[in-house]
Motif scaffolding. Structure first.
Motif, PDB file in Angstrom:
ATOM      1  N   ARG A 131       0.841  -1.212   0.000  1.00 31.14           N
ATOM      2  CA  ARG A 131       0.000   0.000   0.000  1.00 31.14           C
ATOM      3  C   ARG A 131       0.875   1.262   0.000  1.00 31.14           C
ATOM      4  NH1 ARG A 131      -3.218  -0.007   5.057  1.00 31.14           N
ATOM      5  NH2 ARG A 131      -4.063  -1.876   4.082  1.00 31.14           N
ATOM      6  N   ILE A 132       1.874   1.292   0.864  1.00 33.00           N
ATOM      7  CA  ILE A 132       2.757   2.455   0.923  1.00 33.00           C
ATOM      8  C   ILE A 132       3.566   2.559  -0.371  1.00 33.00           C
ATOM      9  CG2 ILE A 132       4.734   3.478   2.119  1.00 33.00           C
ATOM     10  CD1 ILE A 132       3.524   2.336   4.728  1.00 33.00           C
ATOM     11  N   GLY A 133       4.001   1.429  -0.914  1.00 28.72           N
ATOM     12  CA  GLY A 133       4.712   1.448  -2.185  1.00 28.72           C
ATOM     13  C   GLY A 133       3.858   2.029  -3.299  1.00 28.72           C
ATOM     14  N   ALA A 134       2.581   1.669  -3.324  1.00 25.84           N
ATOM     15  CA  ALA A 134       1.666   2.209  -4.342  1.00 25.84           C
ATOM     16  C   ALA A 134       1.489   3.708  -4.139  1.00 25.84           C
ATOM     17  CB  ALA A 134       0.323   1.487  -4.280  1.00 25.84           C
ATOM     18  N   ALA A 135       1.373   4.155  -2.888  1.00 22.13           N
ATOM     19  CA  ALA A 135       1.221   5.587  -2.607  1.00 22.13           C
ATOM     20  C   ALA A 135       2.468   6.359  -3.041  1.00 22.13           C
ATOM     21  CB  ALA A 135       0.939   5.809  -1.123  1.00 22.13           C
ATOM     22  N   LEU A 136       3.645   5.803  -2.780  1.00 20.01           N
ATOM     23  CA  LEU A 136       4.881   6.443  -3.220  1.00 20.01           C
ATOM     24  C   LEU A 136       4.962   6.475  -4.743  1.00 20.01           C
ATOM     25  CD1 LEU A 136       7.310   4.910  -0.590  1.00 20.01           C
ATOM     26  CD2 LEU A 136       6.689   7.332  -0.794  1.00 20.01           C
ATOM     27  N   GLY A 137       4.466   5.422  -5.390  1.00 17.99           N
ATOM     28  CA  GLY A 137       4.428   5.388  -6.847  1.00 17.99           C
ATOM     29  C   GLY A 137       3.550   6.490  -7.417  1.00 17.99           C
ATOM     30  N   VAL A 138       2.434   6.764  -6.751  1.00 12.95           N
ATOM     31  CA  VAL A 138       1.556   7.860  -7.176  1.00 12.95           C
ATOM     32  C   VAL A 138       2.303   9.187  -7.059  1.00 12.95           C
ATOM     33  CG1 VAL A 138      -0.512   9.164  -6.512  1.00 12.95           C
ATOM     34  CG2 VAL A 138      -0.611   6.669  -6.710  1.00 12.95           C
ATOM     35  N   LEU A 139       3.031   9.370  -5.970  1.00 12.88           N
ATOM     36  CA  LEU A 139       3.807  10.600  -5.809  1.00 12.88           C
ATOM     37  C   LEU A 139       4.880  10.730  -6.884  1.00 12.88           C
ATOM     38  CD1 LEU A 139       4.203  10.633  -1.937  1.00 12.88           C
ATOM     39  CD2 LEU A 139       2.952  12.307  -3.316  1.00 12.88           C
ATOM     40  N   ASP A 140       5.548   9.624  -7.191  1.00 12.54           N
ATOM     41  CA  ASP A 140       6.607   9.636  -8.201  1.00 12.54           C
ATOM     42  C   ASP A 140       6.071   9.954  -9.593  1.00 12.54           C
ATOM     43  OD1 ASP A 140       8.445   8.948  -6.244  1.00 12.54           O
ATOM     44  OD2 ASP A 140       8.489   6.825  -6.797  1.00 12.54           O
ATOM     45  N   SER A 141       4.924   9.392  -9.917  1.00  9.78           N
ATOM     46  CA  SER A 141       4.398   9.497 -11.281  1.00  9.78           C
ATOM     47  C   SER A 141       3.488  10.701 -11.493  1.00  9.78           C
ATOM     48  CB  SER A 141       3.624   8.233 -11.639  1.00  9.78           C
ATOM     49  OG  SER A 141       2.419   8.159 -10.882  1.00  9.78           O
ATOM     50  N   GLY A 142       2.941  11.236 -10.391  1.00 11.68           N
ATOM     51  CA  GLY A 142       1.968  12.312 -10.524  1.00 11.68           C
ATOM     52  C   GLY A 142       0.598  11.807 -10.942  1.00 11.68           C
ATOM     53  N   ALA A 143       0.415  10.498 -10.941  1.00  4.66           N
ATOM     54  CA  ALA A 143      -0.854   9.887 -11.337  1.00  4.66           C
ATOM     55  C   ALA A 143      -1.917  10.137 -10.277  1.00  4.66           C
ATOM     56  CB  ALA A 143      -0.668   8.383 -11.545  1.00  4.66           C
ATOM     57  N   GLY A 144      -3.142   9.756 -10.621  1.00  6.62           N
ATOM     58  CA  GLY A 144      -4.236   9.832  -9.659  1.00  6.62           C
ATOM     59  C   GLY A 144      -4.074   8.760  -8.595  1.00  6.62           C
ATOM     60  N   ALA A 145      -4.934   8.777  -7.603  1.00  2.62           N
ATOM     61  CA  ALA A 145      -4.875   7.843  -6.483  1.00  2.62           C
ATOM     62  C   ALA A 145      -4.908   6.397  -6.960  1.00  2.62           C
ATOM     63  CB  ALA A 145      -6.034   8.095  -5.523  1.00  2.62           C
ATOM     64  N   ALA A 146      -4.178   5.549  -6.252  1.00  2.96           N
ATOM     65  CA  ALA A 146      -4.142   4.120  -6.554  1.00  2.96           C
ATOM     66  C   ALA A 146      -5.344   3.441  -5.928  1.00  2.96           C
ATOM     67  CB  ALA A 146      -2.852   3.500  -6.021  1.00  2.96           C
ATOM     68  N   GLU A 147      -6.018   2.606  -6.695  1.00  7.57           N
ATOM     69  CA  GLU A 147      -7.101   1.775  -6.177  1.00  7.57           C
ATOM     70  C   GLU A 147      -6.526   0.383  -5.959  1.00  7.57           C
ATOM     71  OE1 GLU A 147     -11.470  -0.043  -7.386  1.00  7.57           O
ATOM     72  OE2 GLU A 147     -10.453   1.279  -8.791  1.00  7.57           O
ATOM     73  N   LEU A 148      -6.572  -0.081  -4.703  1.00 13.38           N
ATOM     74  CA  LEU A 148      -5.920  -1.329  -4.338  1.00 13.38           C
ATOM     75  C   LEU A 148      -6.913  -2.309  -3.716  1.00 13.38           C
ATOM     76  CD1 LEU A 148      -2.895   0.359  -2.518  1.00 13.38           C
ATOM     77  CD2 LEU A 148      -2.961  -0.447  -4.894  1.00 13.38           C
ATOM     78  N   GLU A 149      -6.564  -3.568  -3.807  1.00 16.70           N
ATOM     79  CA  GLU A 149      -7.253  -4.642  -3.099  1.00 16.70           C
ATOM     80  C   GLU A 149      -6.187  -5.473  -2.404  1.00 16.70           C
ATOM     81  OE1 GLU A 149      -9.542  -6.694  -6.068  1.00 16.70           O
ATOM     82  OE2 GLU A 149     -10.822  -4.949  -6.437  1.00 16.70           O
ATOM     83  N   ASP A 150      -6.195  -5.463  -1.093  1.00 19.49           N
ATOM     84  CA  ASP A 150      -5.171  -6.134  -0.298  1.00 19.49           C
ATOM     85  C   ASP A 150      -3.768  -5.689  -0.681  1.00 19.49           C
ATOM     86  OD1 ASP A 150      -6.936  -7.685   1.328  1.00 19.49           O
ATOM     87  OD2 ASP A 150      -7.290  -8.979  -0.398  1.00 19.49           O
ATOM     88  N   GLY A 151      -3.634  -4.395  -0.989  1.00 15.60           N
ATOM     89  CA  GLY A 151      -2.342  -3.824  -1.321  1.00 15.60           C
ATOM     90  C   GLY A 151      -1.910  -3.982  -2.758  1.00 15.60           C
ATOM     91  N   GLU A 152      -2.669  -4.714  -3.551  1.00 13.39           N
ATOM     92  CA  GLU A 152      -2.359  -4.934  -4.970  1.00 13.39           C
ATOM     93  C   GLU A 152      -3.249  -4.045  -5.825  1.00 13.39           C
ATOM     94  OE1 GLU A 152       0.043  -6.800  -6.015  1.00 13.39           O
ATOM     95  OE2 GLU A 152       0.479  -8.114  -4.321  1.00 13.39           O
ATOM     96  N   PRO A 153      -2.780  -3.632  -7.022  1.00 17.11           N
ATOM     97  CA  PRO A 153      -3.653  -2.855  -7.900  1.00 17.11           C
ATOM     98  C   PRO A 153      -4.947  -3.602  -8.199  1.00 17.11           C
ATOM     99  CG  PRO A 153      -1.397  -2.835  -8.707  1.00 17.11           C
ATOM    100  CD  PRO A 153      -1.433  -3.831  -7.569  1.00 17.11           C
ATOM    101  N   ALA A 154      -6.071  -2.904  -8.102  1.00 16.43           N
ATOM    102  CA  ALA A 154      -7.377  -3.518  -8.370  1.00 16.43           C
ATOM    103  C   ALA A 154      -7.459  -3.855  -9.860  1.00 16.43           C
ATOM    104  CB  ALA A 154      -8.494  -2.565  -7.960  1.00 16.43           C
ATOM    105  N   THR A 155      -8.054  -4.992 -10.140  1.00 19.55           N
ATOM    106  CA  THR A 155      -8.226  -5.413 -11.538  1.00 19.55           C
ATOM    107  C   THR A 155      -9.672  -5.800 -11.761  1.00 19.55           C
ATOM    108  OG1 THR A 155      -7.654  -7.694 -10.998  1.00 19.55           O
ATOM    109  CG2 THR A 155      -5.872  -6.255 -11.732  1.00 19.55           C
ATOM    110  N   GLY A 156     -10.033  -5.833 -13.038  1.00 17.37           N
ATOM    111  CA  GLY A 156     -11.361  -6.309 -13.425  1.00 17.37           C
ATOM    112  C   GLY A 156     -12.410  -5.421 -12.994  1.00 17.37           C
TER     113      GLY A 156
END
Length: 165
Positions: free
Chosen positions: A140-165
């Protein structure tokens, strides 16, 4: 049975979800502020449970919990991640992570721990986060840091993994 009784029965039968909010602070070197709870193993971001009884929002909870836990009353920045965490022995949790920004060294010197819940705090290099955090929280923290690095919108996660489907 009246319509309001039907509605009340319907609402009472809906699944319950817990919710929490945390704030991600960094220092000028990019290290992440972690706190060490005294009630469980592993480290975490400053944050905690959203108090829905009084209508508290996730953003308000992140600010309140940060002030309570580390003594810094700072408005959270943008939403970085939302994580749906499945539960086996408890209801699912929705975890919100907000940007706390980059703090100057003197702000870290102002930290005052909530001794009833926390043992210590530290700044941790990104490369070392896995050694401190449970897997799901690390993702989860890695995804949040990735958002900061990329300037992308908020990460949607499921159990810390990117949500799919």
């Amino acid at each position: 049975m009246t319509t309001s009784d039907d509605y009340a029965t319907y609402i009472a039968g809906l699944p319950r979800v817990l919710a929490g909010a945390a704030t991600l602070f960094r220092d000028e070197r990019g290290r992440v502020l972690l706190v060490e709870p005294n009630y469980r193993e592993g480290w975490a971001l400053p944050g905690g449970t959203i108090e829905s009884g009084d209508g508290e929002t996730p953003r308000q909870a992140a600010r309140r919990e940060t002030a309570e836990e580390i003594g810094l009353d700072l408005a959270p920045g943008r939403l970085l991640a939302v994580d749906w965490v499945r539960g086996a022995a408890r209801p699912p949790v929705v975890a919100y992570v907000y940007d706390g920004g980059v703090l100057a060294q003197e702000r870290f010197e102002e930290i005052r721990l909530q001794e009833a819940e926390l043992l210590s705090w530290r700044l941790v290099d990104r490369a070392d986060l896995c050694a401190y955090l449970p897997d799901r929280l690390g993702r989860r923290i890695g995804a949040a840091l990735g958002v900061l690095d990329s300037g992308a919108g908020a990460a949607e996660l499921e159990d810390g993994e990117p949500a799919t489907g």
